[in-house]
Design a protein around this motif. Structure first.
Motif, PDB file in Angstrom:
ATOM      1  N   PRO A  46       2.390   2.205  -8.705  1.00  0.00           N
ATOM      2  CA  PRO A  46       3.486   2.234  -7.734  1.00  0.00           C
ATOM      3  C   PRO A  46       3.120   1.561  -6.417  1.00  0.00           C
ATOM      4  CG  PRO A  46       3.287   4.348  -8.826  1.00  0.00           C
ATOM      5  CD  PRO A  46       2.099   3.538  -9.239  1.00  0.00           C
ATOM      6  N   ALA A  47       1.929   1.845  -5.899  1.00  0.00           N
ATOM      7  CA  ALA A  47       1.528   1.223  -4.628  1.00  0.00           C
ATOM      8  C   ALA A  47       1.481  -0.294  -4.775  1.00  0.00           C
ATOM      9  CB  ALA A  47       0.188   1.778  -4.164  1.00  0.00           C
ATOM     10  N   GLY A  48       0.977  -0.769  -5.907  1.00  0.00           N
ATOM     11  CA  GLY A  48       0.917  -2.210  -6.150  1.00  0.00           C
ATOM     12  C   GLY A  48       2.304  -2.821  -6.258  1.00  0.00           C
ATOM     13  N   GLY A  64      -2.635  -3.939   7.658  1.00  0.00           N
ATOM     14  CA  GLY A  64      -2.236  -2.789   8.464  1.00  0.00           C
ATOM     15  C   GLY A  64      -0.729  -2.653   8.575  1.00  0.00           C
ATOM     16  N   GLU A  65      -0.034  -3.779   8.686  1.00  0.00           N
ATOM     17  CA  GLU A  65       1.432  -3.758   8.742  1.00  0.00           C
ATOM     18  C   GLU A  65       2.003  -3.299   7.400  1.00  0.00           C
ATOM     19  OE1 GLU A  65       5.250  -3.927  10.168  1.00  0.00           O
ATOM     20  OE2 GLU A  65       3.369  -3.932  11.284  1.00  0.00           O
ATOM     21  N   LEU A  70       4.704   0.843   4.175  1.00  0.00           N
ATOM     22  CA  LEU A  70       4.704   1.579   2.913  1.00  0.00           C
ATOM     23  C   LEU A  70       4.361   3.058   3.088  1.00  0.00           C
ATOM     24  CD1 LEU A  70       2.911  -1.075   0.670  1.00  0.00           C
ATOM     25  CD2 LEU A  70       5.354  -0.508   0.707  1.00  0.00           C
ATOM     26  N   LEU A  71       4.060   3.448   4.329  1.00  0.00           N
ATOM     27  CA  LEU A  71       3.710   4.830   4.649  1.00  0.00           C
ATOM     28  C   LEU A  71       2.476   5.293   3.872  1.00  0.00           C
ATOM     29  CD1 LEU A  71       7.316   6.353   4.681  1.00  0.00           C
ATOM     30  CD2 LEU A  71       6.006   5.465   6.628  1.00  0.00           C
ATOM     31  N   VAL A  72       1.482   4.409   3.808  1.00  0.00           N
ATOM     32  CA  VAL A  72       0.197   4.745   3.192  1.00  0.00           C
ATOM     33  C   VAL A  72      -0.912   4.386   4.176  1.00  0.00           C
ATOM     34  CG1 VAL A  72       1.049   4.383   0.825  1.00  0.00           C
ATOM     35  CG2 VAL A  72      -0.042   2.487   2.050  1.00  0.00           C
ATOM     36  N   ALA A  75      -6.683   2.162   4.059  1.00  0.00           N
ATOM     37  CA  ALA A  75      -7.651   2.198   2.953  1.00  0.00           C
ATOM     38  C   ALA A  75      -6.945   2.061   1.605  1.00  0.00           C
ATOM     39  CB  ALA A  75      -8.463   3.487   3.007  1.00  0.00           C
ATOM     40  N   THR A  76      -5.774   2.672   1.480  1.00  0.00           N
ATOM     41  CA  THR A  76      -5.005   2.546   0.238  1.00  0.00           C
ATOM     42  C   THR A  76      -4.597   1.099   0.023  1.00  0.00           C
ATOM     43  OG1 THR A  76      -4.194   4.813   0.348  1.00  0.00           O
ATOM     44  CG2 THR A  76      -2.877   3.261  -0.938  1.00  0.00           C
ATOM     45  N   VAL A  77      -4.126   0.450   1.081  1.00  0.00           N
ATOM     46  CA  VAL A  77      -3.722  -0.954   0.953  1.00  0.00           C
ATOM     47  C   VAL A  77      -4.917  -1.811   0.546  1.00  0.00           C
ATOM     48  CG1 VAL A  77      -2.905  -2.984   2.221  1.00  0.00           C
ATOM     49  CG2 VAL A  77      -1.714  -0.814   2.454  1.00  0.00           C
TER      50      VAL A  77
END
Length: 165
Positions: A46-48, A64-65, A70-72, A75-77
């Motif tokens: 889902p994040a991808g 960072g943007e 994405l409200l994560v 580090a997740t990005v």
């Protein structure tokens, strides 16, 4: 706070008697994991998927943007981009304005993946959210638009003071 499931929410009494705000909060909390499972069933994280969709709309964003939108966490990005980059769906480029900055760019492969997955995922999500009777749709839409406006204009100093506990 622990993550309560639907059954655990019944301790708050019959849902038909809950205030609208509690119903909205419960629906919001329960929707996230369901939406993510729907996307995962289509063979993509889902994040991808949501990161690639974001880059289709606005290519060349900083990590960072992307995290903010994405409200994560950043580090997740980073982790998601590592995987997408390994699979050829995104590339990291140095910013032309600031050589230290990194911009994320979607590749043709990433665009094809989004094009391939968007229709089936969209159909599943439409089915999930297709619960509003046609006669109620205008009222539900007004409620959600007003709630979004309320959230956007909420200011600590102008709204409820709480009990200062």
């Amino acid at each position: 706070m622990e993550n309560l499931g639907y059954g655990d929410l019944k301790v708050l009494g019959p849902m038909e008697e809950w205030p609208v705000g509690r119903l909205f909060a419960a629906a919001t909390r329960l929707s996230g994991p369901v939406v993510w499972r729907i996307v995962e069933r289509h063979g993509i994280s889902p994040a991808g998927f949501f990161l690639l969709r974001l880059l289709v709309i606005e290519d060349g964003l900083r990590p960072g943007e992307c995290a903010k939108r994405l409200l994560v966490t950043p580090a997740t990005v980073t982790s998601v981009v590592d995987t997408l980059e390994r699979n050829g769906h995104v590339v990291r480029e140095r910013s032309h304005r600031d050589r230290r900055g990194v911009m994320l760019r979607i590749t043709d492969s990433g665009r094809r993946l989004v094009a391939e997955k968007s229709g089936p995922i969209g159909a599943d999500l439409h089915e999930l959210y297709d619960v509003v009777d046609e006669g109620d749709e205008a009222a539900v839409r007004r409620f959600l638009l007003n709630l979004i406006k309320q959230f956007e204009t909420y200011s600590e100093g102008t709204q409820g003071k709480g009990d200062r506990a």
